[in-house]
Scaffold this motif. Structure first.
Motif, PDB file in Angstrom:
ATOM      1  N   ILE A  16       3.497 106.865  12.452  1.00  0.00           N
ATOM      2  CA  ILE A  16       3.056 106.864  11.056  1.00  0.00           C
ATOM      3  C   ILE A  16       4.258 106.703  10.133  1.00  0.00           C
ATOM      4  CG2 ILE A  16       1.919 108.217   9.256  1.00  0.00           C
ATOM      5  CD1 ILE A  16       0.433 109.677  11.584  1.00  0.00           C
ATOM      6  N   LEU A  17       4.123 105.805   9.155  1.00  0.00           N
ATOM      7  CA  LEU A  17       5.138 105.603   8.128  1.00  0.00           C
ATOM      8  C   LEU A  17       4.526 105.962   6.781  1.00  0.00           C
ATOM      9  CD1 LEU A  17       7.795 104.521   6.889  1.00  0.00           C
ATOM     10  CD2 LEU A  17       6.779 102.232   6.978  1.00  0.00           C
ATOM     11  N   ARG A  18       5.091 106.966   6.118  1.00  0.00           N
ATOM     12  CA  ARG A  18       4.652 107.371   4.777  1.00  0.00           C
ATOM     13  C   ARG A  18       5.758 107.044   3.777  1.00  0.00           C
ATOM     14  NH1 ARG A  18       0.262 110.889   4.270  1.00  0.00           N
ATOM     15  NH2 ARG A  18      -0.478 111.678   6.262  1.00  0.00           N
ATOM     16  N   GLN A  19       5.356 106.443   2.650  1.00  0.00           N
ATOM     17  CA  GLN A  19       6.294 106.115   1.587  1.00  0.00           C
ATOM     18  C   GLN A  19       5.708 106.576   0.255  1.00  0.00           C
ATOM     19  OE1 GLN A  19       6.304 101.903   2.882  1.00  0.00           O
ATOM     20  NE2 GLN A  19       8.526 102.075   2.670  1.00  0.00           N
TER      21      GLN A  19
ATOM     22  N   LYS B 209       9.143 104.289  -2.305  1.00  0.00           N
ATOM     23  CA  LYS B 209      10.477 104.836  -2.080  1.00  0.00           C
ATOM     24  C   LYS B 209      10.768 104.791  -0.582  1.00  0.00           C
ATOM     25  CE  LYS B 209      10.915 106.274  -6.346  1.00  0.00           C
ATOM     26  NZ  LYS B 209      11.589 105.523  -7.302  1.00  0.00           N
ATOM     27  N   ARG B 210      11.944 105.231  -0.225  1.00  0.00           N
ATOM     28  CA  ARG B 210      12.302 105.297   1.185  1.00  0.00           C
ATOM     29  C   ARG B 210      11.329 106.230   1.901  1.00  0.00           C
ATOM     30  NH1 ARG B 210      18.269 106.415   3.564  1.00  0.00           N
ATOM     31  NH2 ARG B 210      17.708 106.080   5.720  1.00  0.00           N
ATOM     32  N   GLY B 211      10.770 105.760   2.982  1.00  0.00           N
ATOM     33  CA  GLY B 211       9.753 106.523   3.686  1.00  0.00           C
ATOM     34  C   GLY B 211      10.290 107.285   4.872  1.00  0.00           C
ATOM     35  N   PHE B 212       9.383 107.878   5.602  1.00  0.00           N
ATOM     36  CA  PHE B 212       9.743 108.599   6.808  1.00  0.00           C
ATOM     37  C   PHE B 212       8.693 108.345   7.881  1.00  0.00           C
ATOM     38  CE2 PHE B 212       7.176 111.415   4.252  1.00  0.00           C
ATOM     39  CZ  PHE B 212       6.323 112.022   5.162  1.00  0.00           C
ATOM     40  N   TYR B 213       9.132 108.374   9.127  1.00  0.00           N
ATOM     41  CA  TYR B 213       8.265 108.154  10.274  1.00  0.00           C
ATOM     42  C   TYR B 213       7.934 109.485  10.924  1.00  0.00           C
ATOM     43  CZ  TYR B 213       9.429 103.192  10.031  1.00  0.00           C
ATOM     44  OH  TYR B 213       9.572 101.906   9.622  1.00  0.00           O
TER      45      TYR B 213
ATOM     46  N   PRO C 266      -3.859  91.287   6.647  1.00  0.00           N
ATOM     47  CA  PRO C 266      -2.608  91.981   6.310  1.00  0.00           C
ATOM     48  C   PRO C 266      -1.504  91.750   7.333  1.00  0.00           C
ATOM     49  CG  PRO C 266      -4.238  93.509   7.144  1.00  0.00           C
ATOM     50  CD  PRO C 266      -4.937  92.193   6.996  1.00  0.00           C
ATOM     51  N   ASP C 267      -0.290  91.913   6.889  1.00  0.00           N
ATOM     52  CA  ASP C 267       0.867  91.820   7.775  1.00  0.00           C
ATOM     53  C   ASP C 267       1.025  93.181   8.452  1.00  0.00           C
ATOM     54  OD1 ASP C 267       3.173  91.233   9.094  1.00  0.00           O
ATOM     55  OD2 ASP C 267       4.427  91.102   7.307  1.00  0.00           O
ATOM     56  N   TRP C 268       0.309  93.389   9.527  1.00  0.00           N
ATOM     57  CA  TRP C 268       0.222  94.698  10.174  1.00  0.00           C
ATOM     58  C   TRP C 268       1.546  95.160  10.773  1.00  0.00           C
ATOM     59  CZ3 TRP C 268       1.244  95.486  15.324  1.00  0.00           C
ATOM     60  CH2 TRP C 268       1.347  94.332  16.114  1.00  0.00           C
ATOM     61  N   ALA C 269       2.459  94.262  11.077  1.00  0.00           N
ATOM     62  CA  ALA C 269       3.731  94.644  11.691  1.00  0.00           C
ATOM     63  C   ALA C 269       4.804  95.007  10.656  1.00  0.00           C
ATOM     64  CB  ALA C 269       4.236  93.527  12.591  1.00  0.00           C
ATOM     65  N   ALA C 270       4.529  94.821   9.374  1.00  0.00           N
ATOM     66  CA  ALA C 270       5.511  95.178   8.341  1.00  0.00           C
ATOM     67  C   ALA C 270       5.764  96.680   8.388  1.00  0.00           C
ATOM     68  CB  ALA C 270       5.007  94.769   6.965  1.00  0.00           C
ATOM     69  N   GLY C 271       7.016  97.051   8.486  1.00  0.00           N
ATOM     70  CA  GLY C 271       7.383  98.458   8.553  1.00  0.00           C
ATOM     71  C   GLY C 271       7.448  99.018   9.960  1.00  0.00           C
ATOM     72  N   LEU C 272       6.915  98.291  10.921  1.00  0.00           N
ATOM     73  CA  LEU C 272       6.952  98.739  12.322  1.00  0.00           C
ATOM     74  C   LEU C 272       8.349  98.477  12.878  1.00  0.00           C
ATOM     75  CD1 LEU C 272       5.449  99.789  14.835  1.00  0.00           C
ATOM     76  CD2 LEU C 272       4.718  97.437  15.263  1.00  0.00           C
ATOM     77  N   PRO C 273       9.060  99.523  13.311  1.00  0.00           N
ATOM     78  CA  PRO C 273      10.410  99.312  13.834  1.00  0.00           C
ATOM     79  C   PRO C 273      10.413  98.376  15.038  1.00  0.00           C
ATOM     80  CG  PRO C 273       9.986 101.640  13.478  1.00  0.00           C
ATOM     81  CD  PRO C 273       8.685 100.928  13.314  1.00  0.00           C
TER      82      PRO C 273
END
Length: 131
Positions: free
Chosen positions: A106-109, A119-123, A22-29
């Motif tokens: 943690i990023l939840r979408q 949808k737009r998620g939150f950290y 998996p692309d583990w860095a996807a979504g990581l700021p």
């Protein structure tokens, strides 16, 4: 559940997607990338009865440093009570990274309606790994 083990050698960490990991860095700021521990191997679990999966990434010390899951809840619907079709009722995509200070980012979408894209998620931060 079906488990699959995938590895990324140190020289291929940035290209893990080429070998199926998996692309583990996807979504990581970008601002947090230097703080996140890099997973070297992954274990992926896939549910065979519904669209759901979980991925666990481990560092060089075989300690959990990446967590991701996604699931969709489907329902049967009908517009005329004769023809039924499957529709998405809801779901979630979640990713989490262990930071060097032992906190988890943690990023939840949420996934709602018939739109399978998150949808737009939150950290948020946690002192414990997600479950």
């Amino acid at each position: 559940m079906l488990a699959t083990i995938r590895s990324c050698s140190p020289e291929r960490r940035s290209g893990c997607r080429d070998d199926g990991a998996p692309d583990w860095a996807a979504g990581l700021p970008v601002a947090w990338r230097e703080m996140a521990e890099t997973p070297l191997h992954f274990v992926e679990y896939r549910e065979y009865e519904m669209p759901a999966s979980r991925c666990l990434g481990y560092d060089a010390d075989d300690k959990l440093c990446y967590y991701a899951h996604q699931y969709l809840i489907e329902t049967c619907r009908s517009d005329d009570d004769e023809d039924f079709y499957r529709a998405i009722d809801g779901g979630e995509t979640m990713r989490a990274w262990r930071l060097r200070d032992e906190r988890w980012l943690i990023l939840r979408q949420p996934i709602t309606d018939d739109c399978t894209s998150p949808k737009r998620g939150f950290y948020s931060f946690s002192t414990e790994a997600p479950r």
